[in-house]
Design a protein around this motif. Structure first.
Motif, PDB file in Angstrom:
ATOM      1  N   ASP A 120       9.541   0.508  -6.941  1.00  0.00           N
ATOM      2  CA  ASP A 120      10.464   1.003  -5.870  1.00  0.00           C
ATOM      3  C   ASP A 120      11.358  -0.118  -5.235  1.00  0.00           C
ATOM      4  OD1 ASP A 120       9.129   3.903  -5.426  1.00  0.00           O
ATOM      5  OD2 ASP A 120       7.491   2.676  -4.527  1.00  0.00           O
ATOM      6  N   LEU A 121      10.766  -1.368  -5.491  1.00  0.00           N
ATOM      7  CA  LEU A 121      11.350  -2.207  -4.737  1.00  0.00           C
ATOM      8  C   LEU A 121      11.168  -3.790  -5.590  1.00  0.00           C
ATOM      9  CD1 LEU A 121      12.552  -3.700  -2.332  1.00  0.00           C
ATOM     10  CD2 LEU A 121      10.528  -3.806  -1.204  1.00  0.00           C
ATOM     11  N   ILE A 122      12.073  -4.439  -5.834  1.00  0.00           N
ATOM     12  CA  ILE A 122      11.950  -5.957  -6.273  1.00  0.00           C
ATOM     13  C   ILE A 122      12.532  -7.012  -5.313  1.00  0.00           C
ATOM     14  CG2 ILE A 122      12.588  -7.496  -8.315  1.00  0.00           C
ATOM     15  CD1 ILE A 122      12.805  -5.103 -10.187  1.00  0.00           C
ATOM     16  N   LEU A 123      11.574  -7.985  -4.997  1.00  0.00           N
ATOM     17  CA  LEU A 123      12.161  -8.917  -4.185  1.00  0.00           C
ATOM     18  C   LEU A 123      12.519 -10.072  -4.895  1.00  0.00           C
ATOM     19  CD1 LEU A 123       9.422  -8.782  -1.351  1.00  0.00           C
ATOM     20  CD2 LEU A 123      11.732  -7.683  -1.243  1.00  0.00           C
TER      21      LEU A 123
ATOM     22  N   VAL B   2       5.905  -9.692  10.231  1.00  0.00           N
ATOM     23  CA  VAL B   2       7.050  -9.298   9.653  1.00  0.00           C
ATOM     24  C   VAL B   2       7.368  -7.926   9.996  1.00  0.00           C
ATOM     25  CG1 VAL B   2       5.906  -8.431   7.655  1.00  0.00           C
ATOM     26  CG2 VAL B   2       7.967  -9.724   7.235  1.00  0.00           C
ATOM     27  N   THR B   3       7.078  -7.243  10.764  1.00  0.00           N
ATOM     28  CA  THR B   3       7.339  -5.815  11.264  1.00  0.00           C
ATOM     29  C   THR B   3       8.567  -5.439  11.094  1.00  0.00           C
ATOM     30  OG1 THR B   3       5.180  -5.831  12.419  1.00  0.00           O
ATOM     31  CG2 THR B   3       6.698  -3.995  12.819  1.00  0.00           C
ATOM     32  N   ASP B   4       9.732  -6.242  11.799  1.00  0.00           N
ATOM     33  CA  ASP B   4      11.159  -5.852  11.954  1.00  0.00           C
ATOM     34  C   ASP B   4      11.421  -6.006  10.475  1.00  0.00           C
ATOM     35  OD1 ASP B   4      10.685  -5.049  14.641  1.00  0.00           O
ATOM     36  OD2 ASP B   4      11.442  -7.045  15.277  1.00  0.00           O
ATOM     37  N   VAL B   5      11.211  -7.025   9.721  1.00  0.00           N
ATOM     38  CA  VAL B   5      12.013  -6.945   8.662  1.00  0.00           C
ATOM     39  C   VAL B   5      11.250  -5.955   7.705  1.00  0.00           C
ATOM     40  CG1 VAL B   5      12.389  -8.699   6.467  1.00  0.00           C
ATOM     41  CG2 VAL B   5      12.182  -9.553   8.949  1.00  0.00           C
ATOM     42  N   ALA B   6      10.216  -5.655   7.538  1.00  0.00           N
ATOM     43  CA  ALA B   6       9.442  -4.878   6.754  1.00  0.00           C
ATOM     44  C   ALA B   6      10.191  -3.263   7.184  1.00  0.00           C
ATOM     45  CB  ALA B   6       7.962  -4.690   7.159  1.00  0.00           C
ATOM     46  N   ALA B   7      10.411  -2.865   8.486  1.00  0.00           N
ATOM     47  CA  ALA B   7      11.193  -1.855   8.861  1.00  0.00           C
ATOM     48  C   ALA B   7      12.538  -1.779   8.385  1.00  0.00           C
ATOM     49  CB  ALA B   7      11.316  -1.467  10.422  1.00  0.00           C
ATOM     50  N   TRP B   8      13.329  -2.874   8.194  1.00  0.00           N
ATOM     51  CA  TRP B   8      14.659  -2.847   7.792  1.00  0.00           C
ATOM     52  C   TRP B   8      14.735  -2.555   6.286  1.00  0.00           C
ATOM     53  CZ3 TRP B   8      17.188  -6.035   3.938  1.00  0.00           C
ATOM     54  CH2 TRP B   8      18.320  -5.895   4.014  1.00  0.00           C
TER      55      TRP B   8
ATOM     56  N   ASP C 165       0.744  -1.234   0.139  1.00  0.00           N
ATOM     57  CA  ASP C 165       0.129   0.048  -0.271  1.00  0.00           C
ATOM     58  C   ASP C 165       0.865   1.352   0.146  1.00  0.00           C
ATOM     59  OD1 ASP C 165      -2.306  -1.528  -0.058  1.00  0.00           O
ATOM     60  OD2 ASP C 165      -2.514  -1.519   2.024  1.00  0.00           O
ATOM     61  N   GLU C 166       2.183   1.234   0.351  1.00  0.00           N
ATOM     62  CA  GLU C 166       2.892   2.215   0.374  1.00  0.00           C
ATOM     63  C   GLU C 166       4.149   2.220  -0.639  1.00  0.00           C
ATOM     64  OE1 GLU C 166       6.081   1.944   3.983  1.00  0.00           O
ATOM     65  OE2 GLU C 166       4.253   0.734   4.423  1.00  0.00           O
ATOM     66  N   LEU C 167       4.300   1.115  -1.412  1.00  0.00           N
ATOM     67  CA  LEU C 167       5.493   1.039  -2.226  1.00  0.00           C
ATOM     68  C   LEU C 167       4.916   0.330  -3.415  1.00  0.00           C
ATOM     69  CD1 LEU C 167       8.318  -0.254   0.103  1.00  0.00           C
ATOM     70  CD2 LEU C 167       7.894   2.215  -0.456  1.00  0.00           C
TER      71      LEU C 167
ATOM     72  N   LEU D 292      15.450   1.464   1.573  1.00  0.00           N
ATOM     73  CA  LEU D 292      14.813   1.941   0.591  1.00  0.00           C
ATOM     74  C   LEU D 292      15.182   3.415   0.868  1.00  0.00           C
ATOM     75  CD1 LEU D 292      13.337   1.522  -2.134  1.00  0.00           C
ATOM     76  CD2 LEU D 292      11.136   1.962  -0.924  1.00  0.00           C
ATOM     77  N   THR D 293      14.982   3.940   2.078  1.00  0.00           N
ATOM     78  CA  THR D 293      15.315   5.309   2.224  1.00  0.00           C
ATOM     79  C   THR D 293      16.865   5.656   1.941  1.00  0.00           C
ATOM     80  OG1 THR D 293      13.939   5.279   4.026  1.00  0.00           O
ATOM     81  CG2 THR D 293      15.612   7.007   4.257  1.00  0.00           C
ATOM     82  N   ALA D 294      17.801   4.768   2.169  1.00  0.00           N
ATOM     83  CA  ALA D 294      19.208   5.036   1.873  1.00  0.00           C
ATOM     84  C   ALA D 294      19.280   4.978   0.408  1.00  0.00           C
ATOM     85  CB  ALA D 294      20.124   3.910   2.398  1.00  0.00           C
ATOM     86  N   TRP D 295      18.537   4.029  -0.419  1.00  0.00           N
ATOM     87  CA  TRP D 295      18.647   3.918  -1.642  1.00  0.00           C
ATOM     88  C   TRP D 295      18.121   5.115  -2.410  1.00  0.00           C
ATOM     89  CZ3 TRP D 295      21.003   1.006  -5.218  1.00  0.00           C
ATOM     90  CH2 TRP D 295      20.362   0.907  -6.545  1.00  0.00           C
TER      91      TRP D 295
END
Length: 227
Positions: free
Chosen positions: A120-123, A211-217, A54-56, A222-225
């Motif tokens: 924004d992101l590809i897993l 998955v909260t902690d992993v999502a925060a990581w 919902d955010e990315l 992404l912020t650094a990227w």
């Protein structure tokens, strides 16, 4: 439950000229997920998609030897629209596709950006593998390595490239620890000894935190990227 870490490890390990697409725009951050068979890689990918969609703008590439099973699981769970999930059938050990000959995966991620981007992101998920699984830095910008408590609480102590060098180590299925005799405190101490200041997350997808902690990581990467 997670270990503290030095924030010098908070961003993707390298940002080079390939951070841009041919049209000059910044490409998506690529995060690889590897780990032994049954450790919960696909379930972690599914939970991340649900937490971040919902955010990315994100997409997923899975790797299996002869099947699309992991991709089909994600499609059944409806974690993303079908056009945002693609599968690479490696035809050999997934090590080849994520480390030695990354051309099929690179084509897959580039096709996703062309067809459903901007992203924004590809897993990128490796097929079931062993403790030596590592991703090429030509393919992904950061790696998550997933192990689980049912595999034995000696896994962090035994090490291996995935355990010792991944940007994030996830110890999954902590809810099973009492039933399989795994000592979480011992696993945390051994992981700290093997990884120094690299981060470790202890996770149960059956818990409220999930998955909260992993999502925060991932958000931190992404912020650094994009900074």
């Amino acid at each position: 439950m997670h270990l503290g870490h030095d924030h010098s490890h908070d961003g993707p390990s390298a940002v080079g000229a390939d951070a841009q697409r041919p049209d000059g725009t910044r490409r998506a951050l690529r995060i690889g997920l590897g780990g032994p068979v049954g450790s919960g890689k696909t379930a972690t990918v599914a939970a991340l998609c649900q937490a971040l969609r919902d955010e990315l703008s994100l997409a997923v590439v899975t790797n299996d030897i002869y099947t699309r099973e992991d991709a089909e699981f994600l499609l059944r769970e409806a974690v993303l629209p079908p056009e945002r999930i693609t599968a690479v059938e490696t035809g050999a050990c997934p090590h080849t596709a994520i480390r030695d000959d990354i051309s099929a995966n690179l084509e897959a991620v580039e096709d996703l950006e062309d067809e459903v981007g901007p992203l924004d992101l590809i897993l990128v998920e490796s097929g079931g593998d062993n403790l030596t699984a590592t991703f090429s830095r030509g393919l992904v910008d950061a790696q998550i390595f997933v192990i689980d408590v049912a595999g034995g609480d000696d896994i962090p102590r035994k090490g291996g490239p995935g355990v010792t060098t991944a940007d994030l180590l996830v110890v999954n299925k902590t809810d099973l620890a009492p039933y399989v005799g795994s000592d979480l405190a011992r696993m945390a101490a051994d992981a700290k000894a093997q990884r120094a200041e690299l981060p470790v997350v202890f996770q149960s997808l059956r818990s409220e935190a999930g998955v909260t902690d992993v999502a925060a990581w991932v958000r931190q990467q992404l912020t650094a990227w994009t900074a």
